[in-house]
Design an enzyme around this catalytic site. Structure first.
Site, PDB file in Angstrom:
ATOM      1  N   GLY A 166       0.695  -1.136  -0.100  1.00 16.13           N
ATOM      2  CA  GLY A 166       0.153  -0.023   0.240  1.00 16.13           C
ATOM      3  C   GLY A 166       0.785   1.295  -0.153  1.00 16.13           C
ATOM      4  N   ASP A 167       0.200   2.160  -0.157  1.00 17.31           N
ATOM      5  CA  ASP A 167       0.673   3.631  -0.246  1.00 17.31           C
ATOM      6  C   ASP A 167       1.941   3.931  -1.266  1.00 17.31           C
ATOM      7  OD1 ASP A 167      -0.739   4.293   1.819  1.00 17.31           O
ATOM      8  OD2 ASP A 167       0.660   3.816   3.350  1.00 17.31           O
TER       9      ASP A 167
ATOM     10  N   LYS B 135      -0.637   5.588  -5.341  1.00 16.84           N
ATOM     11  CA  LYS B 135      -1.846   5.252  -6.446  1.00 16.84           C
ATOM     12  C   LYS B 135      -2.669   6.484  -6.818  1.00 16.84           C
ATOM     13  CE  LYS B 135      -3.222   2.129  -3.752  1.00 16.84           C
ATOM     14  NZ  LYS B 135      -1.890   1.890  -2.699  1.00 16.84           N
TER      15      LYS B 135
ATOM     16  N   GLY C  84      -5.805   5.622   2.075  1.00 19.14           N
ATOM     17  CA  GLY C  84      -5.732   7.057   2.064  1.00 19.14           C
ATOM     18  C   GLY C  84      -4.699   7.424   0.754  1.00 19.14           C
ATOM     19  N   HIS C  85      -5.559   8.018  -0.130  1.00 20.18           N
ATOM     20  CA  HIS C  85      -4.889   8.239  -1.450  1.00 20.18           C
ATOM     21  C   HIS C  85      -4.711   9.792  -1.697  1.00 20.18           C
ATOM     22  CE1 HIS C  85      -6.580   4.319  -3.035  1.00 20.18           C
ATOM     23  NE2 HIS C  85      -5.858   4.215  -1.949  1.00 20.18           N
TER      24      HIS C  85
ATOM     25  N   ARG D 292     -22.647 -13.829   5.658  1.00 16.59           N
ATOM     26  CA  ARG D 292     -23.971 -13.422   4.983  1.00 16.59           C
ATOM     27  C   ARG D 292     -25.105 -12.681   5.948  1.00 16.59           C
ATOM     28  NH1 ARG D 292     -23.841 -19.221   3.166  1.00 16.59           N
ATOM     29  NH2 ARG D 292     -22.531 -19.226   5.172  1.00 16.59           N
TER      30      ARG D 292
ATOM     31  N   GLN E 208      -4.913  -0.431  -1.142  1.00 16.41           N
ATOM     32  CA  GLN E 208      -4.159  -1.209  -0.540  1.00 16.41           C
ATOM     33  C   GLN E 208      -2.896  -1.762  -1.357  1.00 16.41           C
ATOM     34  OE1 GLN E 208      -7.803  -2.082   0.816  1.00 16.41           O
ATOM     35  NE2 GLN E 208      -7.163  -0.255   1.957  1.00 16.41           N
TER      36      GLN E 208
ATOM     37  N   THR F  37      -4.814  -7.039   4.694  1.00 11.80           N
ATOM     38  CA  THR F  37      -6.367  -6.453   4.938  1.00 11.80           C
ATOM     39  C   THR F  37      -7.339  -7.599   4.514  1.00 11.80           C
ATOM     40  OG1 THR F  37      -7.754  -4.635   4.554  1.00 11.80           O
ATOM     41  CG2 THR F  37      -6.674  -5.399   2.419  1.00 11.80           C
TER      42      THR F  37
ATOM     43  N   SER G 151       7.465   8.920 -11.460  1.00 16.39           N
ATOM     44  CA  SER G 151       7.147  10.225 -10.673  1.00 16.39           C
ATOM     45  C   SER G 151       8.329  10.692  -9.766  1.00 16.39           C
ATOM     46  CB  SER G 151       5.973   9.638  -9.936  1.00 16.39           C
ATOM     47  OG  SER G 151       5.781  10.702  -8.793  1.00 16.39           O
TER      48      SER G 151
HETATM   49  P1  GDP Z   1      -1.559   5.599  -2.144  1.00 19.36           P
HETATM   50  O1  GDP Z   1      -2.321   5.023  -1.140  1.00 19.36           O
HETATM   51  O2  GDP Z   1      -0.911   4.455  -2.777  1.00 19.36           O
HETATM   52  O3  GDP Z   1      -2.254   6.538  -2.900  1.00 19.36           O
HETATM   53  O4  GDP Z   1      -0.229   6.630  -1.528  1.00 19.36           O
HETATM   54  P2  GDP Z   1      -0.406   7.739  -0.361  1.00 19.36           P
HETATM   55  O5  GDP Z   1      -0.864   8.859  -0.759  1.00 19.36           O
HETATM   56  O6  GDP Z   1      -1.004   6.937   0.867  1.00 19.36           O
HETATM   57  O7  GDP Z   1       1.078   7.716  -0.054  1.00 19.36           O
HETATM   58  C1  GDP Z   1       2.034   8.314  -1.173  1.00 19.36           C
HETATM   59  C2  GDP Z   1       2.510   9.441  -0.646  1.00 19.36           C
HETATM   60  O8  GDP Z   1       3.699   9.796  -1.637  1.00 19.36           O
HETATM   61  C3  GDP Z   1       1.691  10.825  -0.619  1.00 19.36           C
HETATM   62  O9  GDP Z   1       2.224  11.671   0.339  1.00 19.36           O
HETATM   63  C4  GDP Z   1       2.022  11.385  -1.836  1.00 19.36           C
HETATM   64  O10 GDP Z   1       1.863  12.860  -1.861  1.00 19.36           O
HETATM   65  C5  GDP Z   1       3.498  11.185  -2.190  1.00 19.36           C
HETATM   66  N1  GDP Z   1       4.084  10.904  -3.559  1.00 19.36           N
HETATM   67  C6  GDP Z   1       3.352  10.390  -4.528  1.00 19.36           C
HETATM   68  N2  GDP Z   1       4.413  10.232  -5.620  1.00 19.36           N
HETATM   69  C7  GDP Z   1       5.450  11.027  -5.130  1.00 19.36           C
HETATM   70  C8  GDP Z   1       6.599  11.196  -5.710  1.00 19.36           C
HETATM   71  O11 GDP Z   1       7.025  10.881  -6.750  1.00 19.36           O
HETATM   72  N3  GDP Z   1       7.657  11.846  -5.005  1.00 19.36           N
HETATM   73  C9  GDP Z   1       7.354  12.066  -3.700  1.00 19.36           C
HETATM   74  N4  GDP Z   1       8.475  12.840  -2.806  1.00 19.36           N
HETATM   75  N5  GDP Z   1       6.220  11.948  -2.984  1.00 19.36           N
HETATM   76  C10 GDP Z   1       5.219  11.190  -3.624  1.00 19.36           C
HETATM   77  P1  IMO Z   2      -3.863   2.740   0.511  1.00 19.36           P
HETATM   78  O1  IMO Z   2      -5.019   2.247  -0.356  1.00 19.36           O
HETATM   79  C1  IMO Z   2      -0.899   1.103   3.760  1.00 19.36           C
HETATM   80  C2  IMO Z   2      -2.766  -1.953   6.417  1.00 19.36           C
HETATM   81  C3  IMO Z   2      -2.805  -1.832   7.876  1.00 19.36           C
HETATM   82  C4  IMO Z   2      -2.686  -2.899   8.511  1.00 19.36           C
HETATM   83  C5  IMO Z   2      -3.588  -3.967   7.581  1.00 19.36           C
HETATM   84  C6  IMO Z   2      -4.678  -4.140   7.966  1.00 19.36           C
HETATM   85  O2  IMO Z   2      -3.726   4.050   1.088  1.00 19.36           O
HETATM   86  O3  IMO Z   2      -2.574   2.119   0.077  1.00 19.36           O
HETATM   87  P2  IMO Z   2      -7.011  -2.955   7.791  1.00 19.36           P
HETATM   88  O4  IMO Z   2      -7.348  -1.954   8.478  1.00 19.36           O
HETATM   89  O5  IMO Z   2      -7.221  -2.837   6.305  1.00 19.36           O
HETATM   90  O6  IMO Z   2      -7.684  -4.165   8.580  1.00 19.36           O
HETATM   91  O7  IMO Z   2      -5.661  -3.065   8.406  1.00 19.36           O
HETATM   92  O8  IMO Z   2      -3.292  -3.087   6.360  1.00 19.36           O
HETATM   93  N1  IMO Z   2      -3.276  -1.292   5.285  1.00 19.36           N
HETATM   94  C7  IMO Z   2      -2.732  -0.394   4.807  1.00 19.36           C
HETATM   95  N2  IMO Z   2      -1.406   0.109   4.742  1.00 19.36           N
HETATM   96  N3  IMO Z   2      -2.011   1.559   2.746  1.00 19.36           N
HETATM   97  C8  IMO Z   2      -3.157   1.214   2.815  1.00 19.36           C
HETATM   98  O9  IMO Z   2      -3.940   1.746   2.034  1.00 19.36           O
HETATM   99  C9  IMO Z   2      -3.867   0.372   3.739  1.00 19.36           C
HETATM  100  N4  IMO Z   2      -4.792  -0.312   4.107  1.00 19.36           N
HETATM  101  C10 IMO Z   2      -4.648  -1.202   5.103  1.00 19.36           C
HETATM  102  O10 IMO Z   2      -1.920  -0.849   8.176  1.00 19.36           O
HETATM  103  O11 IMO Z   2      -1.201  -3.435   8.582  1.00 19.36           O
HETATM  104 MG    MG Z   3      -2.326   5.341   1.159  1.00 21.65          MG
END
Ligand code: GDP
Ligand code: IMO
Ligand code: MG
Length: 412
Positions: free
Chosen positions: A18-19, A22, A46-47, A145, A206, A221, A395
């Site tokens: 995740g993170d 995306k 959290g996107h 269910r 995720q 998850t 990126s």
């Molecule tokens: P997601 O859950 O996959 O949408 O990713 P998140 O938003 O949770 O985490 C990605 C973080 O990296 C965010 O704070 C973005 O603003 C940041 N981000 C995305 N692409 C880049 C990049 O190319 N460089 C830097 N420095 N930050 C980035």
């Molecule tokens: P995005 O879409 C990063 C992780 C949690 C925990 C595990 C299970 O922003 O990439 P949950 O609450 O889903 O039962 O937690 O999954 N987790 C994530 N880690 N990015 C996410 O979403 C996540 N969604 C869940 O930290 O380890």
């Molecule tokens: Mg995220």
């Protein structure tokens, strides 16, 4: 100029835990799309989008919402906390983004996260470090269910009968009436649009290693985060998914507990964590940081059928002398070259690294692939070689415009 025939729909999937970025990538691609459809998870996601001078973190509303005239779909595969969704709609409106049933539709088959789910997650989720948003317990009720679907939630008579939490009844009745007009048959809407060649992005939440079936169970998850989840989470045929875009960082991160073979501790880890601002977009927790793991990369390519990669955060690597890529694991005196979700093995794996030279140039203002420093290109090429998939997007910063298209034929 010859017409370019790229895919007209793309699944955007996290390749790691995740993170990966995306939200940023989907926002960047959404300009050319008609629909953006989320297919899994809930407000555990959290996107983050940085565009038009704003920084927006989305938890439930799909990442097409910054653009006008896109239909954002919350698919049947999600579990939706109605209170959080309404807060998010309010937040977007405060930021000048109008949200209405014209640009947001919620599947009548999505499940509702209820107060008791959140309470239960707070009690038992600590063992694996969940986000405590009620995700696991809501999916548990779905599988058992006994869950509450959105079409039942917005039907007064059914809701009254099914909703057992007296003290919250009035509050949730209010949420139901505020969301009623957003609820619809998204399976039909999406399939009709596909038949009419509408351009679509399928937004994964995720990532591959958090997938309930193919992730690092039990530290996962409760939904299908891989490309296969697009079909079940939206009600479309696998034949309708034209292309899969995997999103990965230049390094790996992980929030929550569980094995992480390439985890970096000490000064370099802290530097990457600080420069990359590796703190969760949902819970604010520190993200653990590790070197790029090619075994995970290859695994994600395999289970998702990834056609091309969007590699994010390359800018964060500036000013590191040496970069490492994990190319194998050492396990009990032997060598493993394929990732495994068998925890007994994974937790006893040590990484085997290849070292590459770093670079000192600031990447954040670079607009074309050719202008990247040679060592950065070598790093990208090595990842392409190891994963056997081309990188279509690089990126170099969080902002929409800090995005380099390397191979446009893979994009819509
Ligand atoms: P997601 O859950 O996959 O949408 O990713 P998140 O938003 O949770 O985490 C990605 C973080 O990296 C965010 O704070 C973005 O603003 C940041 N981000 C995305 N692409 C880049 C990049 O190319 N460089 C830097 N420095 N930050 C980035
Ligand atoms: P995005 O879409 C990063 C992780 C949690 C925990 C595990 C299970 O922003 O990439 P949950 O609450 O889903 O039962 O937690 O999954 N987790 C994530 N880690 N990015 C996410 O979403 C996540 N969604 C869940 O930290 O380890
Ligand atoms: Mg995220």
């Amino acid at each position: 100029m010859a017409k370019r025939f790229g895919p007209s729909n793309i699944a955007v999937i996290g390749m790691e835990w995740g993170d990966e970025g995306k939200g940023k990538i989907i926002d960047f691609l959404a300009e050319k799309a008609d629909f953006v459809a989320r297919f899994n998870g809930g407000n555990n996601a959290g996107h983050t989008i940085e565009a038009e001078g704003k920084k927006i973190v989305l938890h439930l509303v799909p990442s097409g919402v910054m653009h006008k005239n896109k239909l954002n779909v919350v698919g049947n595969g999600l579990v939706v906390d109605p209170k959080v969704l309404l807060q998010e709609i309010g937040f977007l409106e405060k930021n000048g983004k109008k949200v209405s049933p014209d640009n947001l539709v919620i599947s009548e088959n999505a499940h509702v996260i209820l107060p008791r789910h959140i309470e239960e997650d707070k009690k038992i989720g600590g063992k694996i470090g969940t986000t405590a948003r009620g995700i696991g317990p809501a999916y548990t009720d779905k599988a058992a269910r006994i869950g509450l679907k959105f079409y039942e939630f917005v039907d007064d008579a059914v809701f009254k009968k099914r909703f057992g939490e007296e003290e919250f009844y009035q509050e949730y009745k209010g949420y139901a009436s505020a969301l009623r007009d957003y609820v619809g048959d998204t399976t039909l809407v999406i399939n009709k649009a596909l038949d009419n060649n509408k351009k679509m992005l399928f937004e994964g939440a995720q990532g591959t290693l958090l997938d309930i079936d193919h992730g690092t169970y039990p530290f996962v998850t409760s939904s299908s985060a891989i490309a296969g989840g697009v079909c079940t989470g939206l009600g479309i045929s696998p034949k309708k998914v034209h292309s899969v875009l995997g999103v990965c960082k230049a390094y790996n991160t992980r929030v929550g507990l569980g094995p992480f073979p390439t985890e970096i501790t000490g000064a370099i880890g802290e530097k990457i964590q600080k420069t990359g601002k590796e703190f969760g977009a949902t819970t604010g927790r520190e993200r653990r940081v590790g070197w790029f793991d090619a075994l995970i990369g290859k695994y994600a390519v395999m289970v998702n059928g990834i056609d091309s990669i969007a590699l994010t955060k390359l800018d964060v690597f500036t000013a590191l002398n040496k970069l490492k890529i994990c190319v194998a694991y050492r396990h009990k005196g032997g060598i493993i070259s394929d990732f495994t979700t068998n925890m007994k093995i994974l937790q006893n794996c040590q990484p085997v690294y290849e070292e590459l030279d770093g670079w000192w140039d600031d990447l954040t203002k670079i607009k074309s692939y050719d202008k990247l420093p040679n060592n950065a290109k070598k790093y990208l090429r090595r990842i392409e070689e190891l994963l056997k998939v081309p990188i279509s997007i690089v990126s170099v910063g969080p902002k929409r415009e800090q995005t380099i298209v390397a191979r446009s034929e893979f994009l819509i």
